[in-house]
Design an enzyme around this catalytic site. Structure first.
Site: not given
Length: 388
Positions: A51, A75, A112, A235, A244
């Site tokens: 989205s 969601f 979800d 990060y 990640k």
């Protein structure tokens, strides 16, 4: 009602329906302008986290760049009283309308993505409407996850090892300030990996495969970021980085686990951009503002849609997808160019609140920020009443 932007911290709590539609329309028009007829690529695509940001851009590229049927999972919250819906809700509605007008299949499920319920619904929708999917995009950015046993895991934006202090941009005051990011403990790091790591991606592929709705020789892609040394403590070497790295490990594991089906699993390392997720990370907004200025001056700047269009048209279109020594697709190649990073480092050392405009593109950062919520488009009348 008249909808205006209301910003709290790093998030805008309102969204403009017509502005979000314009946000989607412009991305579609960009992809259509680059479209090559006869392009080979996936034709039935599942996008998990469809989205906003890279997920939305991926869905647009698949649909309008390759005429693919798309099923999107997100969601989002509908409007309630005087509270607008979330931007992702309006983006999804707009995408579905534009796809319908173009004669493209587009369906969406709101719920979800971590849950077995949504996975089951997606499988039934694929089985009924598409038969199988030949591409799965995993672009989920969630703050928490409820596991099957009811345990709730919450991700944290912290360093690992020891606390880290550096400068950042206070987005509300437009000031350079010092920030100290605390180190996570083992449980916080574990929880962040549970939420943002590769476990759920793997679970999606496993359930799709068991249900027989994953096509042979399918491609699946998850998105990541590495960035320069400036952002590594928060990060790459932080809790997000741990998650990640788990995603990368998962990609390699899935290639082995589903080798008999010819599955190809990739991690695409993308350029640093303004997204709802990145806006929340300390230090990163200042780096982004400096990076934007440097890359725009060099004619190298890309937003989400430009980045994803290049991924789909120059990487995923190849018979052998070009990857680095770790098997990653590197879409951060412009950002990590030596000349770009040299200038960013120099600006980082020199930048202060007084000379911010000289070294950083704060206006460009905020323009992208407001666009995410459907604001600051010159062809949208923000003074008129709209149906939310």
């Amino acid at each position: 009602m008249v909808v205006e932007p209301k910003v709290k911290g790093f998030i805008c709590i309102t969204a403009h329906p017509e502005g979000c539609s314009e946000h989607v329309r412009r991305q579609i028009e960009y992809v259509k302008s680059k479209k090559v007829e006869g392009h080979k690529g996936a034709k039935k695509v599942l996008v998990i986290g469809a989205s906003t940001g890279y997920g939305l851009a991926s869905r647009i590229c698949a649909a309008f760049g390759n005429n693919a049927a798309t099923l999107g999972i997100s969601f989002e919250k509908e409007a309630s009283g005087k509270r607008t819906a979330t931007p992702g809700y309006y983006n999804t509605k707009a995408f579905e309308q534009y796809a319908k007008e173009a004669g493209l299949y587009a369906a969406s499920l709101n719920g979800d993505a971590f849950s077995d319920e949504i996975k089951a619904q997606a499988i039934e929708k694929i089985r009924a409407d598409l038969g199988q999917v030949d591409m799965v995009i995993y672009s989920l950015a969630a703050p928490r996850r409820t596991d099957r046993d009811g345990t709730v895991y919450t991700s944290v934006l912290k360093t690992t090892g020891e606390d880290y202090t550096n400068k950042t941009l206070d987005l509300q005051k437009n000031e350079i300030v010092s920030v100290t990011i605390p180190a996570a403990d083992a449980l916080e790091e574990f929880a962040t990996v549970k939420v943002m790591g590769g476990e759920d991606w793997n679970e999606w592929i496993r359930q799709l495969s068991l249900a027989g709705v994953l096509a042979k020789n399918a491609v699946t892609i998850a998105y990541s970021y590495i960035g320069p040394e400036i952002t590594h403590p928060i990060y790459f070497n932080g809790t997000i980085g741990a998650a990640k790295k788990d995603v990368e490990k998962t990609a390699k594991q899935m290639c082995k686990e589903f080798a008999d089906q010819g599955l190809r699993a990739y991690v695409s390392v993308n350029k640093g951009l303004v997204t709802q997720a990145s806006s929340a990370i300390p230090i990163v907004p200042l780096y982004m503002c400096i990076l934007y200025k440097v890359m725009k001056e060099k004619g190298l700047h890309e937003g989400c849609i430009e980045q994803m269009e290049r991924l789909f048209s120059t990487r995923l279109s190849e018979e052998i997808v070009p990857v680095d020594e770790e098997g990653r697709i590197r879409m951060d190649d412009y950002e990590m160019r030596e000349d770009v990073q040299d200038e960013v480092k120099l600006a980082w050392e020199q930048v202060t609140t007084k000379n911010l405009a000289q070294y950083a593109d704060v206006d460009g950062y905020f323009e992208d920020f407001y666009h995410m919520f459907g604001f600051h488009y010159d062809n949208v009348d923000y003074t008129k009443d709209v149906e939310i």
